[in-house]
Design a protein around this motif. Structure first.
Motif, mmCIF file in Angstrom:
data_model
loop_
_atom_site.group_PDB
_atom_site.id
_atom_site.type_symbol
_atom_site.label_atom_id
_atom_site.label_comp_id
_atom_site.label_asym_id
_atom_site.label_seq_id
_atom_site.Cartn_x
_atom_site.Cartn_y
_atom_site.Cartn_z
ATOM 1 N N UNK A 35 0.834 -1.195 0.000
ATOM 2 C CA UNK A 35 0.000 0.000 0.000
ATOM 3 C C UNK A 35 0.875 1.253 0.000
ATOM 4 N N UNK A 36 0.242 2.384 -0.327
ATOM 5 C CA UNK A 36 0.954 3.663 -0.287
ATOM 6 C C UNK A 36 0.208 4.612 0.643
ATOM 7 N N UNK A 37 0.942 5.605 1.155
ATOM 8 C CA UNK A 37 0.320 6.550 2.086
ATOM 9 C C UNK A 37 -0.892 7.249 1.466
ATOM 10 N N UNK A 38 -0.872 7.454 0.148
ATOM 11 C CA UNK A 38 -1.986 8.185 -0.467
ATOM 12 C C UNK A 38 -3.097 7.247 -0.972
ATOM 13 N N UNK A 39 -3.138 6.021 -0.464
ATOM 14 C CA UNK A 39 -4.191 5.089 -0.897
ATOM 15 C C UNK A 39 -5.576 5.438 -0.339
ATOM 16 N N UNK A 40 -5.605 6.332 0.638
ATOM 17 C CA UNK A 40 -6.886 6.764 1.237
ATOM 18 C C UNK A 40 -7.661 5.592 1.831
ATOM 19 N N UNK A 41 -6.931 4.707 2.523
ATOM 20 C CA UNK A 41 -7.623 3.605 3.188
ATOM 21 C C UNK A 41 -8.521 4.198 4.279
ATOM 22 N N UNK A 42 -9.647 3.583 4.502
ATOM 23 C CA UNK A 42 -10.670 4.007 5.465
ATOM 24 C C UNK A 42 -11.333 5.331 5.057
ATOM 25 N N UNK A 43 -11.008 5.864 3.895
ATOM 26 C CA UNK A 43 -11.492 7.179 3.468
ATOM 27 C C UNK A 43 -12.259 7.046 2.154
ATOM 28 N N UNK A 44 -12.904 8.134 1.736
ATOM 29 C CA UNK A 44 -13.507 8.103 0.402
ATOM 30 C C UNK A 44 -12.433 7.944 -0.680
ATOM 31 N N UNK A 45 -12.819 7.348 -1.804
ATOM 32 C CA UNK A 45 -11.947 7.206 -2.983
ATOM 33 C C UNK A 45 -10.707 6.362 -2.738
ATOM 34 N N UNK A 46 -10.822 5.357 -1.870
ATOM 35 C CA UNK A 46 -9.699 4.426 -1.670
ATOM 36 C C UNK A 46 -9.223 3.878 -3.023
ATOM 37 N N UNK A 47 -7.907 3.722 -3.138
ATOM 38 C CA UNK A 47 -7.350 3.149 -4.376
ATOM 39 C C UNK A 47 -6.149 2.279 -4.041
ATOM 40 N N UNK A 48 -5.750 1.474 -5.007
ATOM 41 C CA UNK A 48 -4.520 0.680 -4.909
ATOM 42 C C UNK A 48 -3.832 0.877 -6.243
ATOM 43 N N UNK A 49 -2.579 1.259 -6.229
ATOM 44 C CA UNK A 49 -1.891 1.455 -7.508
ATOM 45 C C UNK A 49 -1.798 0.124 -8.235
ATOM 46 N N UNK A 50 -1.998 0.182 -9.543
ATOM 47 C CA UNK A 50 -1.837 -1.043 -10.328
ATOM 48 C C UNK A 50 -0.403 -1.568 -10.162
ATOM 49 N N UNK A 51 0.533 -0.644 -10.002
ATOM 50 C CA UNK A 51 1.933 -1.074 -9.815
ATOM 51 C C UNK A 51 2.111 -1.780 -8.467
ATOM 52 N N UNK A 52 1.368 -1.361 -7.446
ATOM 53 C CA UNK A 52 1.428 -2.067 -6.154
ATOM 54 C C UNK A 52 0.933 -3.498 -6.332
ATOM 55 N N UNK A 53 -0.180 -3.610 -7.063
ATOM 56 C CA UNK A 53 -0.792 -4.929 -7.269
ATOM 57 C C UNK A 53 0.145 -5.840 -8.070
ATOM 58 N N UNK A 54 0.690 -5.285 -9.133
ATOM 59 C CA UNK A 54 1.529 -6.076 -10.029
ATOM 60 C C UNK A 54 2.870 -6.425 -9.367
ATOM 61 N N UNK A 55 3.555 -5.415 -8.851
ATOM 62 C CA UNK A 55 4.861 -5.684 -8.233
ATOM 63 C C UNK A 55 4.708 -6.412 -6.896
ATOM 64 N N UNK A 56 3.560 -6.202 -6.235
ATOM 65 C CA UNK A 56 3.288 -6.949 -5.006
ATOM 66 C C UNK A 56 3.178 -8.442 -5.301
ATOM 67 N N UNK A 57 2.446 -8.761 -6.376
ATOM 68 C CA UNK A 57 2.312 -10.163 -6.780
ATOM 69 C C UNK A 57 3.691 -10.746 -7.114
ATOM 70 N N UNK A 58 4.471 -9.999 -7.886
ATOM 71 C CA UNK A 58 5.832 -10.468 -8.232
ATOM 72 C C UNK A 58 6.678 -10.633 -6.959
ATOM 73 N N UNK A 59 6.475 -9.734 -5.997
ATOM 74 C CA UNK A 59 7.264 -9.820 -4.753
ATOM 75 C C UNK A 59 6.967 -11.125 -4.014
ATOM 76 N N UNK A 60 5.677 -11.484 -3.949
ATOM 77 C CA UNK A 60 5.343 -12.737 -3.234
ATOM 78 C C UNK A 60 5.900 -13.950 -3.960
#
Ligand code: BES
Ligand code: ZN
Length: 459
Positions: free
Chosen positions: A423-448
């Motif tokens: 996740x990134x600090x600007x993901x707005x978790x618990x807030x309106x307009x929450x997002x996840x960067x596609x790069x977080x998703x993609x590189x996160x998957x590669x990381x695992x």
């Protein structure tokens, strides 16, 4: 088994992987609101089916609250237990969303593509990074590189009421060599992080009652005590002028940061100005003699999360209300004892009550802080694997949030837990307009995929 075709498979499959995540995000699994009970079941069913489709022996397990999902894959080598949560936070204030929170979509932004929707970052997008890594291993090699247990909770965002009994009852099944938790963030844009310190959490709801019924503020204001005034006074007295919490003995068990960690954190180059600037602020609040990073990672805090009473609708009503309410939470560190603090808080506030007023309390969760043992070899293996994927080497960091299970893995199952997330600090978790960067998703998957490979080499 080689890693590079697995990484290539992840790259080739990213569109289909994103579509699967969008499917999961459409299920409104808000755990704290009983209206979404069925949706929590649906999300658990969705995960069970998806895990079965990639060879896991997966099932939905009932609890007194929302179900858990437990899945096993009997591979070779070390046994890793992966944790994530499929429940999400409520969406209010709904009018501040730019789209339906449960009609997620990929959006182009100035900083790149993002997956927008409630739960995209916390925590459905994150738990799917692990599932997608397993899917790619399976597709490429017909098997997984380690023995894997997956454990998904549906009550993390509402204080995990069923978690400890469930872990105790299913201890054997849920115990492996090391736990992996994907519910935290990167340190900045390009630096992956392993969280070694997590704060605890204590929640308390307070109701002050004054007069036995709502009154006309012109007829009664003056002689009748207003409970909102009492509550405001109490809240204002929870901090002193140095920003410290005034609850008696609150700082018992709060350690000073060891020099080596303080140095390590300084070297991270955290910029408090940038951090606050992102959210429209510039001046650190809180304890006057502490850095912003310390305040978030290693100091305890007290925050009022909600306050209400009287008339808050449109227009105006001259009411002197009978009741006033607040929700207050404390982030805890070190050895602070949540139960003792709850007791002290209740006594402290009760002693402030003026005549004729009553106070009621209701507790919402009480979890102590946890400190990870980074001596387990998995930590260095994971750190190297992450450093191979990202531009910068992985850092050991703290985390201001709370994930109760991290400590429970150690306390109840005797396992070390590694907290790694994208996740990134600007993901707005618990807030309106929450997002996840596609790069977080993609590189996160590669990381695992890389981490599983690194851990399997340990066999
Ligand atoms: N994913 C968060 C924890 C988190 C927060 C990690 C910020 C990294 C940065 C988790 O889902 C969460 O929100 N936990 C709650 C716990 C609570 C509701 C019991 C929290 O920290 O408030
Ligand atoms: Zn959360």
């Amino acid at each position: 088994m080689s890693l590079s075709p697995v990484l290539a498979r992840i790259d080739a499959d990213i569109t289909a992987a994103t579509d699967r995540l969008l499917d999961l995000l459409r299920i409104p699994s808000i755990s704290t609101d009983p209206a979404y009970k069925d949706a929590c079941q649906t999300a658990a069913d969705w995960l069970v089916a998806d895990l079965q489709s990639i060879g896991f022996d997966a099932s939905k397990r009932p609890t007194p609250g929302h179900p858990m999902v437990v899945a096993h894959y009997d591979g070779p080598g070390p046994h890793v237990v992966f944790y994530g949560h499929y429940d999400v936070q409520p969406v209010d204030p709904i009018d501040l969303w730019d789209r339906d929170p449960f009609d997620p979509a990929i959006e182009d932004t100035a900083k790149g593509k993002v997956i927008r929707g409630r739960g995209s970052s916390d925590d459905k997008g994150q738990l799917m990074t692990f599932i997608e890594a397993c899917r790619a291993w399976q597709a490429e090699h017909g098997t997984l590189p380690c023995k894997i247990t997956i454990f998904f909770e549906g009550e993390e965002e509402s204080g995990s009421p069923s978690l400890i009994p469930f872990m105790k009852e299913n201890a054997e099944e849920l115990t492996g060599d090391v736990a992996l938790i994907c519910d935290t963030g990167l340190f900045g844009e390009s630096t992956p992080a392993i969280v070694t310190m997590l704060r605890g959490l204590l929640g308390e709801e307070i109701t002050i009652t004054g007069p036995s019924k709502d009154l006309h503020s012109g007829m009664y204001g003056g002689p009748a005590m207003n409970p909102i005034r009492v509550l405001a006074e109490m809240i204002s007295r929870l901090h002193d002028d140095q920003g410290r919490v005034t609850v008696p003995d609150f700082y018992d068990g709060v350690p000073e940061l060891p020099d080596d960690i303080a140095r390590q954190w300084r070297d991270l180059g955290f910029d408090a100005g940038d951090f606050l600037g992102e959210v429209g602020l510039s001046t650190p609040a809180g304890e006057v003699d502490r850095t912003a990073l310390e305040m978030i990672w290693s100091r305890p805090t007290c925050e009022v999360n909600g306050i209400w009473g009287g008339y808050t609708g449109k227009g105006f009503k001259t009411v002197l209300p009978s009741k006033a309410h607040a929700k207050i939470s404390f982030r805890l560190v070190g050895q602070q004892d949540p139960h003792k603090i709850r007791e002290n808080l209740r006594a402290y506030l009760t002693a402030m009550l003026p005549p004729d007023c009553q106070i009621e309390f209701s507790g919402h969760g009480a979890s102590p802080a946890s400190q990870m043992e980074i001596d387990h070899p998995a930590f260095e293996q994971a750190r190297h694997a992450l450093s191979d994927e990202w531009p910068n080497a992985a850092a050991y960091v703290g985390c201001g949030g709370s994930i109760p299970i991290a400590g429970y893995f150690k306390t109840y199952l005797g396992m070390d837990a590694m907290l790694i997330g994208f996740g990134k600090d600007d993901d707005q978790i618990h807030s309106p307009n929450e997002k996840y960067d596609l790069s977080s998703f993609h590189k996160g998957t590669r990381s695992w995929a890389r981490i599983l490979d690194a851990l399997s080499k340990d066999a």
